[in-house]
Design an enzyme around this catalytic site. Sequence first.
Site, PDB file in Angstrom:
ATOM      1  N   PHE A 189    -113.265  18.278  51.294  1.00 31.89           N
ATOM      2  CA  PHE A 189    -114.014  17.361  50.429  1.00 31.89           C
ATOM      3  C   PHE A 189    -113.930  17.857  48.993  1.00 31.89           C
ATOM      4  CE2 PHE A 189    -117.500  15.685  47.994  1.00 31.89           C
ATOM      5  CZ  PHE A 189    -117.430  14.338  48.287  1.00 31.89           C
ATOM      6  N   ASP A 229    -112.123  25.491  44.891  1.00 32.21           N
ATOM      7  CA  ASP A 229    -113.210  24.548  44.600  1.00 32.21           C
ATOM      8  C   ASP A 229    -114.539  25.183  45.020  1.00 32.21           C
ATOM      9  OD1 ASP A 229    -115.099  22.548  44.509  1.00 32.21           O
ATOM     10  OD2 ASP A 229    -113.834  21.002  45.413  1.00 32.21           O
ATOM     11  N   LYS A 232    -122.105  21.022  40.122  1.00 35.53           N
ATOM     12  CA  LYS A 232    -123.409  21.049  40.789  1.00 35.53           C
ATOM     13  C   LYS A 232    -124.425  21.984  40.115  1.00 35.53           C
ATOM     14  CE  LYS A 232    -122.138  18.768  44.960  1.00 35.53           C
ATOM     15  NZ  LYS A 232    -120.995  18.814  45.849  1.00 35.53           N
TER      16      LYS A 232
HETATM   17  C1  LIG Z   1    -119.859  17.806  45.672  1.00 34.96           C
HETATM   18  C2  LIG Z   1    -118.491  18.323  45.697  1.00 34.96           C
HETATM   19  C3  LIG Z   1    -117.474  17.776  44.882  1.00 34.96           C
HETATM   20  C4  LIG Z   1    -117.680  16.544  44.041  1.00 34.96           C
HETATM   21  O1  LIG Z   1    -118.666  16.671  43.065  1.00 34.96           O
HETATM   22  P1  LIG Z   1    -119.311  15.362  42.395  1.00 34.96           P
HETATM   23  O2  LIG Z   1    -120.184  15.911  41.313  1.00 34.96           O
HETATM   24  O3  LIG Z   1    -120.075  14.648  43.467  1.00 34.96           O
HETATM   25  O4  LIG Z   1    -118.182  14.554  41.876  1.00 34.96           O
HETATM   26  C5  LIG Z   1    -116.229  18.370  44.919  1.00 34.96           C
HETATM   27  N1  LIG Z   1    -115.985  19.429  45.707  1.00 34.96           N
HETATM   28  C6  LIG Z   1    -116.922  19.972  46.494  1.00 34.96           C
HETATM   29  C7  LIG Z   1    -116.581  21.165  47.328  1.00 34.96           C
HETATM   30  C8  LIG Z   1    -118.203  19.419  46.540  1.00 34.96           C
HETATM   31  O5  LIG Z   1    -119.128  19.944  47.363  1.00 34.96           O
END
Ligand SMILES: *Cc1c(COP(=O)(O)O)cnc(C)c1O
Length: 397
Positions: free
Chosen positions: A141, A226, A255
């Site tokens: 994700f 990520d 985040k």
């Molecule tokens: C939440 C998340 C994203 C996307 O972030 P948004 O601010 O919702 O666009 C990308 N990678 C990971 C691992 C995430 O948990």
Amino acid sequence: MKKNKTYVQLTDRYSAHNYHPLPVVLTQGKGAWVWDVEGNKYLDMLSAYSALNQGHCHPHIVKALNTQAKRLTLTSRAFHNDQMAFFLKKLCALSGYEKALPMNSGAEAVETAIKVARKWGYTKKKVEKDRAEIIVCENNFHGRTTTIVGFSTEAQYRNGFGCFAPGFVTIPYNDPAALEKAINQNTVGFLLEPIQGEGGVVVPDKGYLKEGYKICRKHNVLLIDDEIQTGLGRTGALFACDHEKVRPDIIIVGKALSGGCYPVSAVLCDDHIMNVLKPGDHGSTFGGNPLASAVGIAALEVIKKERLAQRANKLGAWFMKELSTIDSPLIKEVRGRGLLIGVVLKEKARPYCERLMERGILAKETHELVVRFAPPLIISKQELSWALPRIKDVLTG
Ligand SMILES: *Cc1c(COP(=O)(O)O)cnc(C)c1O
């Protein structure tokens, strides 16, 4: 007082139905706690998918937000502002990278990292024009843009949204041999999550990241980590890759970079990679704005000052051990790291999340069978202890 139901109906009427939230309408938050419009109190054990590591309305971050909001909020990058440089300097000092590129959402930062990796591939690795490949993992994700969902393996994220961008190769997660096999002369990057959060809190084998890093080095491929969900303390270290002493070429953060106060994300790497970007190559109207920067500085200060990574490490290990002692035929597995914990059930998790809500605990299912417990990192042992018998009740009842 209007009931939760009234707001839910109004939301259903006017909002796109792209979410299926629990039927609770929150109106206030403080620390690890939130209150709904009927005055009920809940322990927030999702913390906005780890965007609230510092807890709700952290006074230090709210103060920075308020102060900056009265002074200057947006300049665009057409002009400099007097906050961004200090924010990026702080982020670089904390992470140990030479450069940071600020964006807003996580998905935007992932897109940015993809662009940086591709341009690095064309200019430094001399990959043939338009042939760059980035390797990604099954069950990933990385966000919801069309490029990103194009390399998702989740049918619902893709179906109905094609066509998709080429240039991505999918391999199984937690399989270094598959990585080495997938690499060719056009491979510019390997994009992965150190723990797959949305994928159901999937923790790879010890050494996976280190092995992946070695393979990337050997073939001159950028390791793109990520850490949007796992970073900034969540797993018990500043970044999840720190557990294996791996220094990725690119780290993506978001985040909790804003403590939940404002969207702030960033891409981190060293000069020799970031310098492939030239004026006009990339941009964002709001990225690096003074309000975001002031909030980002405060958010990082809280992470450091309140030793949130160390807290997550200690409390997480204890809490996970306690969860593992719950004796229930319903539970298949308890897994995670720090305060990112998944309880894997043998049946759909949603009804159990609804029952937890009735007991004053907000958690959300991920991937149907997993209940994720990821409270704000400022949570106390007492607060976690309060939750334990209630969780036990619901998962054994
Ligand atoms: C939440 C998340 C994203 C996307 O972030 P948004 O601010 O919702 O666009 C990308 N990678 C990971 C691992 C995430 O948990």
